[in-house]
Each structure stands twice: as C-alpha cells, then as structure tokens.
Design a protein around this motif. Structure first.
Motif, PDB file in Angstrom:
ATOM      1  N   ALA A  27      11.249   6.521  -2.801  1.00 48.34           N
ATOM      2  CA  ALA A  27      11.801   6.455  -4.253  1.00 48.34           C
ATOM      3  C   ALA A  27      12.972   5.320  -4.070  1.00 48.34           C
ATOM      4  CB  ALA A  27      12.527   8.024  -4.594  1.00 48.34           C
ATOM      5  N   THR A 187      18.272  16.010 -15.749  1.00 55.21           N
ATOM      6  CA  THR A 187      17.187  15.164 -14.970  1.00 55.21           C
ATOM      7  C   THR A 187      16.090  15.958 -15.325  1.00 55.21           C
ATOM      8  OG1 THR A 187      17.439  16.206 -12.801  1.00 55.21           O
ATOM      9  CG2 THR A 187      18.751  14.027 -13.485  1.00 55.21           C
ATOM     10  N   GLN A 210      12.650   5.541 -12.178  1.00 54.79           N
ATOM     11  CA  GLN A 210      12.934   5.546 -10.616  1.00 54.79           C
ATOM     12  C   GLN A 210      14.240   5.791 -10.127  1.00 54.79           C
ATOM     13  OE1 GLN A 210      11.998   3.124 -12.877  1.00 54.79           O
ATOM     14  NE2 GLN A 210      10.529   1.551 -12.242  1.00 54.79           N
ATOM     15  N   ARG A 212      16.070   7.960 -11.669  1.00 55.95           N
ATOM     16  CA  ARG A 212      15.920   9.444 -11.999  1.00 55.95           C
ATOM     17  C   ARG A 212      15.119  10.185 -10.792  1.00 55.95           C
ATOM     18  NH1 ARG A 212      11.676  12.538 -14.513  1.00 55.95           N
ATOM     19  NH2 ARG A 212      12.499  14.775 -14.901  1.00 55.95           N
ATOM     20  N   THR A 213      14.085   9.806 -10.459  1.00 61.94           N
ATOM     21  CA  THR A 213      13.389  10.176  -9.240  1.00 61.94           C
ATOM     22  C   THR A 213      14.331  10.294  -7.913  1.00 61.94           C
ATOM     23  OG1 THR A 213      11.411   9.553 -10.063  1.00 61.94           O
ATOM     24  CG2 THR A 213      11.448  10.113  -8.001  1.00 61.94           C
ATOM     25  N   ARG A 216      17.120  12.603  -7.880  1.00 62.40           N
ATOM     26  CA  ARG A 216      16.610  14.259  -7.699  1.00 62.40           C
ATOM     27  C   ARG A 216      16.143  14.403  -6.293  1.00 62.40           C
ATOM     28  NH1 ARG A 216      12.813  15.940 -12.591  1.00 62.40           N
ATOM     29  NH2 ARG A 216      12.507  17.713 -11.220  1.00 62.40           N
TER      30      ARG A 216
END
Length: 303
Positions: A27, A187, A210, A212-213, A216
């Motif tokens: 990520a 999110t 990208q 956000r992933t 998280r």
C-alpha cells in the motif's frame, strides 16, 4: 525477563505479523508512486535501530550541490505521506525522506526514542549516517515535534527548521484525538459520502484511494508503542537559534494557530510564522503547491 527488558520491549513499535507488514508495504508503494520517483533507498544503522531513507535527486546537476532537505513525517504514517511535496522540493535541491522508527514504515526499531534526548540522538545519528552535515529539516505533526526538539537539543547539523502544523508547542488536547478517531472511522464510509466527510473533517486521506488504503492498513498492521510527546517549555523554545519557519493550518485542531503565530516569533529570535487559510492539520496536502513554494522561498533566504 528483567523489568528493564520488559519496559524496553513495551516501548518499541512492531508489526503484528510479516503478512500484514507486506500488505502495508504494498500500500505504501502505491502512495509513493503518486509523487517523485526515489533515486535511491538506503538503511542507516543507529543506536536505536535501522532507519530506512528515500533519496530524491534534482535533474539539474547544479541543484544537487544545494543544501538538502530532510523530511520527517507524522505519527502513524511513513515517508510516503510526502508525495505531494517531493516533486517540487526535489526539483530544487536533494531531498531525503525518513521512515521514523516506531511508526509503520520500513525502519526497524530496537530501542525507544520517544524521550527527547533519545529522539535528538537518533536523528543526529541518522543524519551522520547519511553523511549530511547541514540540512533543512522539515517536520509535520509528530515529525514537527522531532524537528523542534532537534533545534533545541541537537542543532549542529541544521541550516533551518520548517514546522508544518507541528506537535511540541501545546499539550495534545482531546479535540485532536477525537478528530483522529472520527477520521479513521470515516474511512469505512460509503464512497459517495467520502468527499463530503473529507471536506467536513479536512481529511484528504478519504478521497485519495491509495492514501486511504495505506492509513487503514497501517492501523491494522502496526502497533505504535510510545506516549504523546510533551510540549517544549517557553524556556526551551527560547534557546533555539536555528532559523525557523512555522506553518499552521487556520483550522488546526492540534494547536491554536493565532496563539502560536504570535508566541513562537516572540520566543524564538527571527522565527517566521504563517497561517494557511482553508485548511486544518494538513497544509502541505491541501495547499501543496503554495506550501512547497513557501518552504523553498524560506530555504533560499537561509542559504
């Protein structure tokens, strides 16, 4: 196991598993791809673990001889967070982006660095390992505390310090932690709601898939093991003589912008403070072009 060993281990961040670490790295690489391409990566050994560093080189040969920029990211993130800034900064001078030990990233922490003396020692050793004797240090949020702490405790290698809505000026209040929690919860919101939530919370993470992933997965994959840093006292701030540039978001929830814009130049001789409108805790995200220009102008004035 001795009490000392147990306490040391409790203060050291770590991944929950190799599988989650690898998912997080993938990520991160997707976020890095949004910015400038790193010319090189290297690991620097320090007394506190291995620090992973990304280097960005200017295309212009003359610019490569200019005083380099060193970027220190905020808590819970890694050097990938600088993707809005690396293209402009590295066009002007060399840039080094550090993964801070104790946060998710490719650095490996073996000893705690949250104590101010240790934090300053770690950063000085990292700069020495890179062969850097004079740098423009830029820190955001928790990285701002690290940069401010360095200006107080270990300024020998610093040409200047730029603080982007930094820690270290005020005790972190409940409103900031609530904002972090609500932002993380957001999110998981449906895609259609994220633009409105991003505007309300002033959280670009919600509308950059990208990013956000990465955020998280970082929360899921890594366990941060350190307390919130304490702010520097007025006596400590008044010792700083390194040229300093403070950039605050007008709607910051970490600090009180108008209070600090008056206070910091009063305590630190020659310090410059500016407030950026229409942003909160992330001026370098929300107004990347403007903030990049301001940072480079400040560095030019120092050089």
């Amino acid at each position: 196991m001795s009490e000392t060993v147990a306490r040391t281990q409790a203060d050291v961040g770590r991944y929950v598993s190799d599988a989650w670490r690898d998912r997080y790295f993938a990520a991160c690489d997707a976020v890095y791809a949004l910015g400038a391409s790193a010319a090189a990566e290297q690991d620097v050994e320090t007394s506190f673990g291995t620090t992973h560093v990304y280097r960005y080189d200017p295309a212009d040969q003359a610019a490569r001889s200019r005083t380099p920029v060193v970027l220190v990211h905020g808590a819970g993130s890694c050097a990938a967070m600088w993707y809005p800034n690396t293209p402009a900064l590295s066009a002007d001078r060399p840039v080094y982006a550090l993964d801070t030990p104790g946060d998710p990233g490719r650095s490996v922490q073996r000893e705690p660095i949250h104590q101010p003396e240790r934090a300053a020692q770690w950063l000085d050793e990292a700069l020495a390992g890179l062969g850097l004797d004079r740098v423009h240090l830029v820190g955001s949020s928790y990285g701002g505390w690290l940069a401010l702490n360095q200006a107080h405790r270990g300024p020998g290698r610093l040409a200047s310090v730029t603080l982007l809505d930094p820690g270290g000026l005020e005790k972190v209040g409940l409103r900031f932690f609530v904002w972090i929690f609500v932002s993380l919860f957001a999110t998981f919101a449906p895609k259609a709601l994220r633009p409105r939530l991003a505007a309300w919370l002033e959280q670009p993470v919600l509308i950059v898939p990208q990013l956000r992933t990465m955020i998280r997965l970082g929360v899921r994959a890594y366990r941060i093991r350190r307390p919130s840093p304490l702010p520097l006292s007025e006596d400590e701030l008044s010792t700083i003589r390194t040229p300093l540039y403070l950039v605050l978001g007008k709607r910051s929830l970490l600090v009180h912008p108008r209070r600090q814009a008056e206070r910091v130049p009063r305590l630190i001789p020659g310090a410059r403070a500016e407030i950026v409108s229409n942003t909160g805790h992330g001026p370098q995200f929300d107004h990347a072009e403007e903030v990049n220009r301001r940072m480079l102008s400040f560095m030019d004035s120092v050089d």
